[in-house]
Scaffold this active site. Structure first.
Site, PDB file in Angstrom:
ATOM      1  CE  LYS A   5      -6.833 -23.393  -2.420  1.00 24.72           C
ATOM      2  NZ  LYS A   5      -6.686 -23.836  -1.338  1.00 24.72           N
ATOM      3  CE1 TYR A  26      -7.429  11.097  -8.320  1.00 26.25           C
ATOM      4  CE2 TYR A  26      -6.813   9.050  -8.602  1.00 26.25           C
ATOM      5  CZ  TYR A  26      -7.565   9.894  -8.846  1.00 26.25           C
ATOM      6  OH  TYR A  26      -8.722   9.662  -9.476  1.00 26.25           O
TER       7      TYR A  26
END
Ligand SMILES: *Cc1c(COP(=O)(O)O)cnc(C)c1O
Length: 342
Positions: free
Chosen positions: A35, A242
């Site tokens: 899946k 950042y």
């Protein structure tokens, strides 16, 4: 055109992991949960390779996923069963529904169905019909290939595992099913009394280690790799990325690569992830950006623009570093990677 990031997938490791789980399943057959696009690796490639290795039973969540596998002609069970919208696909016959509710059972019977599987709830309270419904004759008249249930706590030492096993074992002979199936990856490690006729591993096939028993037996299958976009010298005292969370404590050589949290290399790897540069470990420094991250290659050796860096993606280690589950790490590997099998 070739992407600047790729996922190296070890087909032999995948097969060896399945063979390990097959052996540990004892006399039970060993299937494969594919899946979520084979847990992010690519369901078609995974299923084809495992089928060649001898795997005969495949599990997906929904009919879209089953339709993608249809060209392979495998035996596929659809774990989420049967909505009204799914009936045309289900009646086309390329996969079997796993019936989860009395309404799904009625829908399948009403359509004159055929071979199906049935999920029974033994305590997880997620999907499945109840043992009481079965005792009341809910399943009468169905042609059931496999009756299954699912563990809530197989990755832990929990009394609930034996409770679920015993409830499931009590259904033996009560459903008319040809086979019984209970164990996922972690459940297989609980031992022989838990395997019944068919096991359904997912995570461990792909290199996941849900229980300590697997630590030395399961191999890494998926490794992200990214191309160097820029190499720079960062003088001592300057910062990278950042919010300037990393400060160079010496003149440092930093490689910026084409990979970020949008590719499932999450912000939790900031200052914690490890890259491999010509086999030498090199730390991820500063914040992981959406599409970029920085690696301190000062000690690992020279690397140039356009060269490739591999990220260490040993799943238990990566999960501990990033604070994500091994399942989330695999299934978040995005669509920007070129997936290539070795
Ligand atoms: C996902 C799933 C599996 C596989 O579980 P893993 O923990 O990945 O081995 C097995 N059975 C069911 C019903 C599932 O939903």
């Amino acid at each position: 055109m070739p992407a600047p990031l790729r996922l190296r997938l070890d087909g032999d490791a995948l097969v060896r992991n399945w063979q390990t789980l097959d052996r540990m399943s004892g006399t039970a057959a060993c299937g494969a949960a594919v899946k979520a696009n084979g847990y992010g690796l690519g369901a078609t490639q995974v299923a084809a390779r495992l089928a060649t290795a001898g795997c005969r039973d495949f599990f997906v969540s929904n009919w879209q996923e089953a339709a993608e596998l249809a060209p392979l002609g495998l035996t596929v069970s659809v774990l989420h069963g049967l909505r009204a919208e799914d009936m045309p696909a289900a009646l086309a016959g390329f996969a079997r529904p796993v019936l989860n509710t009395p309404a799904q059972v009625a829908r399948w019977k009403g359509a004159g169905g055929g071979a199906c599987d049935v999920m029974v709830d033994t305590g997880m309270n997620r999907l499945g019909v109840s043992a009481d419904d079965i005792a009341d004759g809910l399943l009468d008249g169905l042609a059931i290939e496999t009756v299954m249930s699912h563990f809530a706590c197989a990755d832990e030492r929990s009394p609930m595992n034996a409770v679920q096993r015993d409830r499931f074992a009590a259904l033996s002979g009560a459903t008319g099913a040809r086979r019984m199936s209970l164990a996922n990856s972690a459940g297989i490690a609980l031992g022989e009394g838990y395997a019944f006729d068919l096991t359904r591993p997912g995570l461990a096939l792909y290199g996941g280690v849900p229980r300590a028993e697997y630590a030395s037996r399961i191999e890494t299958v998926a490794s992200p790799e990214a191309q160097v976009l820029q190499c720079r010298t960062v003088p001592a005292g300057q910062t990278v990325g950042y919010n300037a969370t990393w400060t160079a404590c010496r003149d440092s050589i930093v490689a910026i690569v084409n990979l970020g949290y949008a590719d499932g290399y999450f912000r939790g790897f900031s200052d914690r992830g490890v890259a491999l540069v010509s086999g030498n470990p090199a730390p991820v420094v500063g914040r992981v950006s959406m599409d970029l991250l920085a690696i301190d290659v000062t000690d690992a050796g020279p690397i140039a623009e356009g060269e490739w860096i591999s990220l260490d993606f040993d799943l238990p280690t990566a999960a501990a570093s990033s604070q994500m589950s091994q399942y989330e790490l695999l299934t978040s590997l995005g669509s920007r990677y070129d997936r290539f099998w070795t």
